[in-house]
Design a protein around this motif. Structure first.
Motif, PDB file in Angstrom:
ATOM      1  N   GLU A 227      14.881  33.122 -20.101  1.00 35.32           N
ATOM      2  CA  GLU A 227      14.305  32.874 -21.470  1.00 35.32           C
ATOM      3  C   GLU A 227      14.832  33.782 -22.614  1.00 35.32           C
ATOM      4  OE1 GLU A 227      10.066  32.820 -20.915  1.00 35.32           O
ATOM      5  OE2 GLU A 227       9.566  32.070 -22.835  1.00 35.32           O
ATOM      6  N   ARG A 228      15.272  33.465 -23.534  1.00 37.70           N
ATOM      7  CA  ARG A 228      15.746  34.268 -24.687  1.00 37.70           C
ATOM      8  C   ARG A 228      14.502  34.804 -25.647  1.00 37.70           C
ATOM      9  NH1 ARG A 228      19.153  36.319 -22.321  1.00 37.70           N
ATOM     10  NH2 ARG A 228      21.211  35.430 -21.813  1.00 37.70           N
ATOM     11  N   ARG A 229      14.888  35.776 -26.343  1.00 38.69           N
ATOM     12  CA  ARG A 229      13.705  36.272 -27.185  1.00 38.69           C
ATOM     13  C   ARG A 229      13.221  35.079 -28.452  1.00 38.69           C
ATOM     14  NH1 ARG A 229      16.162  41.437 -27.811  1.00 38.69           N
ATOM     15  NH2 ARG A 229      15.244  42.709 -26.077  1.00 38.69           N
ATOM     16  N   ASN A 230      14.067  34.428 -28.902  1.00 41.13           N
ATOM     17  CA  ASN A 230      13.727  33.454 -29.891  1.00 41.13           C
ATOM     18  C   ASN A 230      12.744  32.303 -29.360  1.00 41.13           C
ATOM     19  OD1 ASN A 230      15.656  32.227 -28.433  1.00 41.13           O
ATOM     20  ND2 ASN A 230      16.932  31.689 -30.355  1.00 41.13           N
ATOM     21  N   GLY A 231      12.357  32.370 -28.107  1.00 37.28           N
ATOM     22  CA  GLY A 231      11.755  31.415 -27.492  1.00 37.28           C
ATOM     23  C   GLY A 231      12.485  30.229 -26.819  1.00 37.28           C
TER      24      GLY A 231
END
Ligand SMILES: Nc1nc2c(ncn2[C@@H]2O[C@@H]3COP(=O)(O)O[C@H]4[C@@H](O)[C@H](n5cnc6c(=O)[nH]c(N)nc65)O[C@@H]4COP(=O)(O)O[C@H]3[C@H]2O)c(=O)[nH]1
Length: 545
Positions: A227-231
């Motif tokens: 899961e990347r920070r930008n959702g």
């Protein structure tokens, strides 16, 4: 100085008590309101959190499903490519002969993902399934990806489709044009895919189709859920049959957007549910606290009795009074319909009945004996089941040296019709000398068979029938039938709820001469405290002389 309080002071005190009652009511209302609002907020928040959690789980499940679906297409392409290359390379047919072209076309026909098959030698293409025999130079770009036995080219000019470009695999004299449009059928926003191929040492990956992904080679090859920070949610999955991997991508915010209305609606529903639960709990709390307070009132004897006169309609003489219970809770009278029903439901009506009987005898015992009138008290089906009830009654009467005929017992049709045990109890009470009245007659089980079986002394016609007199109400014709039936069964009739002289006159005239008929209602007097009743009785006997 007189001990009496001046009128102005008592009015001020009364005013203050009204004010404080009003304030308390407002505070209770406010507290209830706040509790319901809190319930709505808690309900809404819980639904929101559950919704978020469910959405995330659903997003992951969707991504997994989708990525696997793309992988299965990629595996199919891989296996079709291998099988076709192998078949042509080992066909033992003359190079680009009619027989080989026919064979190549048959192979093409069997495949869903390959578009064209060609034969190459050196840097030339000599025949293809689409163009037949030809001789064109192969575009000698550097391949985009190299396996030991195969080269992969992206976007190179196609012989089958001049001016067009496509993906080509070349391997040992065979070139295949294959379709990646097939993958386009898997486009399914907000989930997207990128197809990777992997070299045999599994250290290099090459993006065949789809956008770049911010994942490391290791992350792709180990098949991670990232899961990347930008959702953005990524899931990598590699085939164990073919050197290829798929990375699926899902934008959580785009996913949530799809379900925005649904989430909002469920939040509102959760809020309403929370408010409803808070309201039910409040009701439960109020009922519970009402029950506790009522039990306490019975224990402490803070209930009151009022009496309503019952008059012989022929003579106007007061022949009986009905004892009715009153309860003030926090300064407000609670309707007997409410607290009696509560005591019945919570099965402590017996305590109420006993309290009433003890206090009726205490307040009114000598008066009814002197005036030769009867007092009726309401009893419940629970009392009929209480084996100690007849003995209790007898005991109270004996202590007060009163006879049983002075106490009449009123019970509703419903409780009177409750099985044979009720009939036995009623029979026993009658044998002790008590008169039995069927209360609210006409509203319950008005069946002739139970009347015959129980043989009560009197029926009390319900107020709703009295109100039909002189009206066009559909139940109005029932009244003469009830009167006729009572006369045939030799039962006394007491008409409840007489409010007007016309009603009294009607009922007086409606029974045959000689048949007794009594009336009760506001025309003759509202329920009143014992002191008022005594004065009324005195006035009534004076006018009867
Ligand atoms: N509109 C109108 N109403 C009239 C008139 N005449 C009498 N009423 C009302 O009709 C009800 C008659 O009592 P009920 O049928 O036994 O109905 C009683 C009885 O079933 C029950 N109840 C009252 N006291 C006791 C009690 O001590 N024990 C039991 N088990 N039930 C009781 O609560 C019911 C309601 O009692 P109350 O509110 O006192 O209401 C009384 C009385 O105030 C009239 O002319 N017009």
């Amino acid at each position: 100085m007189s001990g009496r309080e001046p009128a102005s002071a008592s009015a001020t005190r009364w005013g203050k008590s009204l004010l404080s009652q009003d304030r308390r009511r407002r505070v209770v209302w406010l507290v209830n309101f706040v509790v319901v609002i809190l319930g709505a907020l808690v309900g809404g928040t819980i639904t929101f959190l559950i919704g978020q959690c469910a959405q995330q789980r659903a997003a992951r499940a969707e991504l997994r499903l989708y990525t696997r679906e793309v992988l299965s297409v990629e595996e199919r392409l891989g296996s079709e490519t291998r099988a076709t290359l192998k078949a042509i390379q080992s066909d033992n047919l003359e190079f680009c002969s009619d027989a080989e072209l026919l064979y190549m076309r048959q192979q093409l026909f069997r495949s869903a993902l390959i578009r064209d098959i060609g034969r190459t030698r050196g840097d030339k293409l000599y025949c293809t399934t689409g163009r037949g025999r030809l001789s064109v130079a192969l575009p000698r770009d550097t391949p985009n990806f190299e396996f030991e036995d195969r080269l992969v080219f992206r976007d190179i000019p196609l012989a089958i489709y001049p001016g067009g470009t496509g993906e080509v695999i070349e391997s040992n004299g065979v070139s295949l044009v294959y379709s990646h449009e097939f993958f386009a059928t898997l486009d399914h926003p907000p989930v997207f895919y990128t197809v990777f191929i992997v070299n045999s040492s599994k250290h290099q990956v090459f993006a065949l189709y789809g956008p770049d992904v911010p994942l490391s080679v290791d992350e792709i090859l180990t098949g991670a859920l990232v899961e990347r920070r930008n959702g953005e949610l990524y899931e990598a999955i590699c085939s164990d049959k073919y050197p290829g991997c798929i990375v699926g991508r899902l934008s959580v915010s785009a996913w949530a957007e799809q379900y925005r209305d649904f989430v909002l609606e469920s939040q509102v529903a959760g809020g309403l549910l929370g408010a409803a639960i808070a309201f039910i709990l409040l009701q439960f709390y109020h009922t519970r606290s009402m029950e506790v307070e009522l039990r306490r009132a019975v224990r402490r004897g803070t209930l009151r009795l009022v009496y309503q006169p019952i008059v012989d309609l022929k003579t106007g003489r007061i022949v009986a009074v009905e004892a009715l219970l009153r309860w003030s809770r926090r300064g407000r009278d609670v309707s007997p319909e409410v607290f009696v029903a509560l005591a019945e439901r919570r099965r402590f009506i017996g305590a109420l009945t006993r309290w009433v009987i003890r206090n009726v005898i205490l307040e009114l015992g000598t008066t009814i004996e002197e005036r030769h009138i009867r007092v009726t008290v309401n009893i419940a089906s629970e009392d009929l089941k209480d084996l100690g009830f007849p003995a209790f009654l007898t005991d109270c009467l004996q202590k007060a040296r009163l006879t049983a005929n002075l106490i009449g017992l009123e019970l509703t049709e419903r409780s009177a019709a409750e099985g044979t045990s009720a009939a036995t109890a009623i029979g026993l009470l009658r044998s002790l000398g008590h008169s039995i009245y069927i209360d609210d007659f006409g509203t319950g089980y008005s069946s002739l068979s139970y009347l015959h079986r129980l043989a009560p002394d009197a029926i009390k016609i319900d107020r709703s029938f009295t109100q039909t007199i002189g009206t066009e109400a559909v139940t109005a014709p029932v009244v003469p039938l009830i009167l006729e039936m009572a006369s045939k069964l030799n039962m006394l009739v007491v008409v409840e709820g007489i409010e007007s002289r016309e009603q009294a006159v009607y009922f007086n005239a409606a029974v045959p001469n000689g048949s007794p008929i009594w009336g009760q209602g506001w025309l003759f007097g509202k329920p009143m405290p014992v002191s008022e009743l005594r004065s009324l009785l005195a006035r009534n006997s004076a006018t009867q002389r």
